[in-house]
Motif scaffolding. Structure first.
Motif, PDB file in Angstrom:
ATOM      1  N   SER A 333     -94.934  86.080-119.444  1.00 26.31           N
ATOM      2  CA  SER A 333     -94.262  85.298-118.377  1.00 26.31           C
ATOM      3  C   SER A 333     -94.394  85.988-117.018  1.00 26.31           C
ATOM      4  O   SER A 333     -94.510  85.323-115.986  1.00 26.31           O
ATOM      5  CB  SER A 333     -92.799  85.060-118.723  1.00 26.31           C
ATOM      6  OG  SER A 333     -92.177  86.301-118.989  1.00 26.31           O
ATOM      7  N   PHE A 336     -97.746  84.978-115.607  1.00 27.74           N
ATOM      8  CA  PHE A 336     -97.767  83.618-115.039  1.00 27.74           C
ATOM      9  C   PHE A 336     -96.991  83.548-113.731  1.00 27.74           C
ATOM     10  O   PHE A 336     -97.346  82.811-112.827  1.00 27.74           O
ATOM     11  CB  PHE A 336     -97.209  82.610-116.052  1.00 27.74           C
ATOM     12  CG  PHE A 336     -98.238  82.168-117.052  1.00 27.74           C
ATOM     13  CD1 PHE A 336     -99.184  81.215-116.711  1.00 27.74           C
ATOM     14  CD2 PHE A 336     -98.281  82.707-118.335  1.00 27.74           C
ATOM     15  CE1 PHE A 336    -100.151  80.800-117.617  1.00 27.74           C
ATOM     16  CE2 PHE A 336     -99.248  82.298-119.248  1.00 27.74           C
ATOM     17  CZ  PHE A 336    -100.180  81.343-118.885  1.00 27.74           C
ATOM     18  N   ARG A 337     -95.915  84.348-113.653  1.00 28.06           N
ATOM     19  CA  ARG A 337     -95.102  84.299-112.426  1.00 28.06           C
ATOM     20  C   ARG A 337     -95.897  84.831-111.234  1.00 28.06           C
ATOM     21  O   ARG A 337     -95.766  84.363-110.111  1.00 28.06           O
ATOM     22  CB  ARG A 337     -93.820  85.134-112.617  1.00 28.06           C
ATOM     23  CG  ARG A 337     -92.704  84.744-111.674  1.00 28.06           C
ATOM     24  CD  ARG A 337     -91.365  85.384-112.037  1.00 28.06           C
ATOM     25  NE  ARG A 337     -90.916  85.007-113.370  1.00 28.06           N
ATOM     26  CZ  ARG A 337     -90.619  85.886-114.341  1.00 28.06           C
ATOM     27  NH1 ARG A 337     -90.737  87.182-114.129  1.00 28.06           N
ATOM     28  NH2 ARG A 337     -90.206  85.478-115.508  1.00 28.06           N
ATOM     29  N   TYR A 379     -99.045  79.200-121.783  1.00 25.58           N
ATOM     30  CA  TYR A 379     -97.740  79.207-121.114  1.00 25.58           C
ATOM     31  C   TYR A 379     -96.713  78.467-121.978  1.00 25.58           C
ATOM     32  O   TYR A 379     -95.602  78.941-122.203  1.00 25.58           O
ATOM     33  CB  TYR A 379     -97.849  78.532-119.743  1.00 25.58           C
ATOM     34  CG  TYR A 379     -96.548  78.547-118.975  1.00 25.58           C
ATOM     35  CD1 TYR A 379     -96.088  79.728-118.394  1.00 25.58           C
ATOM     36  CD2 TYR A 379     -95.774  77.405-118.864  1.00 25.58           C
ATOM     37  CE1 TYR A 379     -94.888  79.762-117.707  1.00 25.58           C
ATOM     38  CE2 TYR A 379     -94.572  77.419-118.176  1.00 25.58           C
ATOM     39  CZ  TYR A 379     -94.131  78.597-117.604  1.00 25.58           C
ATOM     40  OH  TYR A 379     -92.933  78.638-116.927  1.00 25.58           O
ATOM     41  N   PRO A 395     -96.531  76.077-115.387  1.00 20.71           N
ATOM     42  CA  PRO A 395     -95.978  77.245-114.685  1.00 20.71           C
ATOM     43  C   PRO A 395     -95.911  76.966-113.182  1.00 20.71           C
ATOM     44  O   PRO A 395     -96.808  76.329-112.632  1.00 20.71           O
ATOM     45  CB  PRO A 395     -96.974  78.358-114.997  1.00 20.71           C
ATOM     46  CG  PRO A 395     -98.201  77.682-115.487  1.00 20.71           C
ATOM     47  CD  PRO A 395     -97.824  76.348-116.013  1.00 20.71           C
TER      48      PRO A 395
END
Length: 589
Positions: A333, A336-337, A379, A395
């Protein structure tokens, strides 16, 4: 290494008749004053048709002396010196010569072009110094070294002609020009190619030279003596004045556990670890693919260093070092952020472009779609909080990835229709494209220009409109630009007074596609000029303007850019999202 600029101009019958030779001479003449000042700046000039013509620019002569090289199989340079001379010494001669070249050859009946032999001869003149070779070419190289035949069988580029044939046309015809290009790179000669043509010129073959020497291809097709000289001049001027360096070497190093797998872009590579760049400038990007071959500790850092050694136009040798240190994480995560959509998409684009010459288009489109699906699947699987399977979860940082992927599938590089040269140029353009230009290329910016005055909101460029025909009204006038070209679309019911204010036409029927932007004495025209000039400044590109109107082939061209509509080249945006969602659900189950 001194700053050397060598201009090589096509003077074959076609180039003279279409006005391409005059446009090139005029552009060079205007640009001379923009070349770097100083005793180290040197210039040379030659012209070519079926033979090569050098010019002795020595100041002592009354006027430049033409020296003809007739042997185009075994070329040579007629003089060891005096072909390339200090700019300060030959300025008047040079200006005089550039003014007289178009008239000197005006009655030429020579249709052939010895492009390969001409660049080889210019290279021999530059071999001892290195430098920039700027070539203006209008027709297919047909005689001498590296001569090409018209491979494009009368424009038959449809799938039915056989995918394999089409792919062959996207690869160089033979190795002659590539072998020459590697030698040019060895002696630090960077070649830029300005193609001012109205016919097929086999870009797939000739572009090998700029790509290997760190140069660039500029493409004006079909060349118009009315609207293209201004763009040619601006492109040339930016080419010689932008921040740039010569005889550069670059290497990327990484910390333990990671290694460089490959480099891609416009350069020559002679040893595995470094790339050679006879020319490097602020508009080029190089894609470096890394692979990690060892475990990384969560919370540790990994480091990257890019070192570029180069010479400035003023002759200073410099090294530029860029360091980057990034934290390692085992939380997907976090990845992806922190995703960078522009950079990630630029990589997608370059990888797709490199596949096109060797794979069926259908397969490349599928690969691109699957890349998008797999990213979103990861994701969904590992990062999304559990929710109903009926939802498509994207995302935050990558929520526009499906839209840009669809734009890529519908772009000239991946569509089934279109000319071979256009596709070859697209592939070539993408190979060194800087990251900020990647998204506009596949998802252009569209704005309304009929109400520029009424909607003053402080910003110079009006709000961007989604690329869907439901946002294009018949009463409106719109500008669409992708960083290289700009289309102005006039709706069928657009007010004739607005058309008059913007373009000086008294009715829509008078509108023709060649648009030379002028400023008329009214607020709307002034505002429109300001907007176009601001876009040109942002893009560092003069943008080729073309007028499109409803019910005309040019109108179809404009609507082919409506990425969100369902078209012959692909689904609508909504259909594409549904397809992606379905694929993710299938893979999850």
């Amino acid at each position: 290494m001194p700053a050397v600029f060598f201009f090589l101009i096509d003077v074959s019958m076609n180039a003279i008749q279409t006005g391409a030779t005059a446009a090139a001479c005029n552009a060079i003449n205007q640009v001379i004053s923009d070349l770097p000042e100083g005793p180290r700046t040197m210039v040379g000039i030659a012209t070519f048709d079926s033979t090569i013509h050098f010019y002795n620019l020595k100041r002592a002569l009354q006027q430049p002396l033409m020296l003809i090289v007739p042997d185009i199989q075994d070329v040579y340079t007629p003089l060891e010196t005096d072909v390339i001379v200090q700019l300060s010494e030959c300025r008047q001669h040079l200006e005089l010569l550039l003014e007289s070249i178009p008239t000197m050859f005006q009655n030429s009946k020579t249709a052939e072009s010895c492009f390969g032999a001409a660049i080889k001869a210019a290279f021999l003149a530059m071999k001892s110094t290195g430098g920039k070779l700027l070539v203006f070419q209008s027709v297919l190289p047909s005689v001498g070294i590296g001569a090409l035949s018209s491979r494009e069988a009368e424009g038959r580029t449809s799938i039915s002609a056989g995918e394999r044939e089409t792919n062959k046309l996207l690869q160089p015809a033979d190795k002659t020009l590539k072998t020459m290009a590697i030698e040019f790179a060895e002696y630090q000669v960077c070649v830029d190619l300005f193609i001012t043509s109205q016919t097929y010129v086999d870009i797939a073959s000739v572009s090998v030279i700029p790509r290997t020497t760190g140069g660039q291809v500029y493409y004006y097709y079909p060349f118009s003596a009315l609207s293209d000289p201004a763009k040619l001049y601006n492109d040339l001027r930016w080419n010689v004045t932008r921040p740039q360096g010569y005889e550069a070497f670059m290497r990327v190093r990484c910390s333990q556990g990671i290694q460089v797998q490959e480099y891609s872009g416009n350069f020559c590579k002679r040893i595995p670890t470094d790339i050679d760049l006879p020319g490097i400038d602020c508009d080029k990007s190089i894609l470096v693919t890394l692979k990690h071959d060892d475990k990384m500790q969560d919370g540790s850092e990994c480091a990257f260093q890019c070192a570029l050694l180069y010479t400035t136009v003023y002759g200073q040798r410099r090294i530029r070092v860029t360091n980057l240190s990034l934290p390692c994480t085992n939380m997907l995560s976090n990845l992806f952020r922190a995703a960078d959509l522009d950079t990630q998409f630029a990589c997608f684009l370059k990888q797709a472009a490199s596949e096109i010459p060797t794979s069926p288009l259908m397969q490349v489109r599928e690969q691109v779609t699957n890349l998008c699906i797999n990213i979103l699947l990861s994701y969904r699987k590992f990062c999304a909080t559990v929710s109903s399977s009926g939802q498509l979860i994207l995302p935050e940082a990558l929520k526009l990835l499906p839209l840009y992927t669809l734009g890529l599938i519908k772009s000239p590089g991946l569509r089934n229709d279109g000319r071979v040269d256009d596709r070859s140029f697209w592939i070539n353009y993408v190979s060194s494209l800087p990251t900020p230009s990647a998204i506009p290329l596949v998802y252009p910016r569209m704005i309304a220009i009929h109400d520029l005055i009424s909607k003053e909101d402080g910003s110079l460029i009006p709000p961007i409109i989604p690329l869907s025909s439901e946002h294009v009204s018949d009463e409106g006038i719109y500008l669409l630009e992708n960083g290289e070209d700009a289309l102005v679309y006039i709706g069928g019911l657009a007010s004739s007074s607005t058309v008059q204010q913007l373009f000086g036409f008294s009715s829509i029927d008078e509108v023709h596609s060649q648009l030379v932007l002028q400023q008329y004495d009214n607020p709307l025209s002034k505002k429109f000029n300001d907007v176009v000039n601001e876009i040109r400044r942002q893009r560092c590109s003069y943008l080729r303007l073309k007028l499109c109107k409803k019910g005309d082939p040019s109108g179809l061209l404009f609507f082919s850019y409506m990425v969100e509509d369902k078209t012959a080249s692909g689904p609508s945006y909504v259909e594409f999202l549904v397809h992606i969602h379905r694929q993710i659900q299938m893979k999850m189950s």
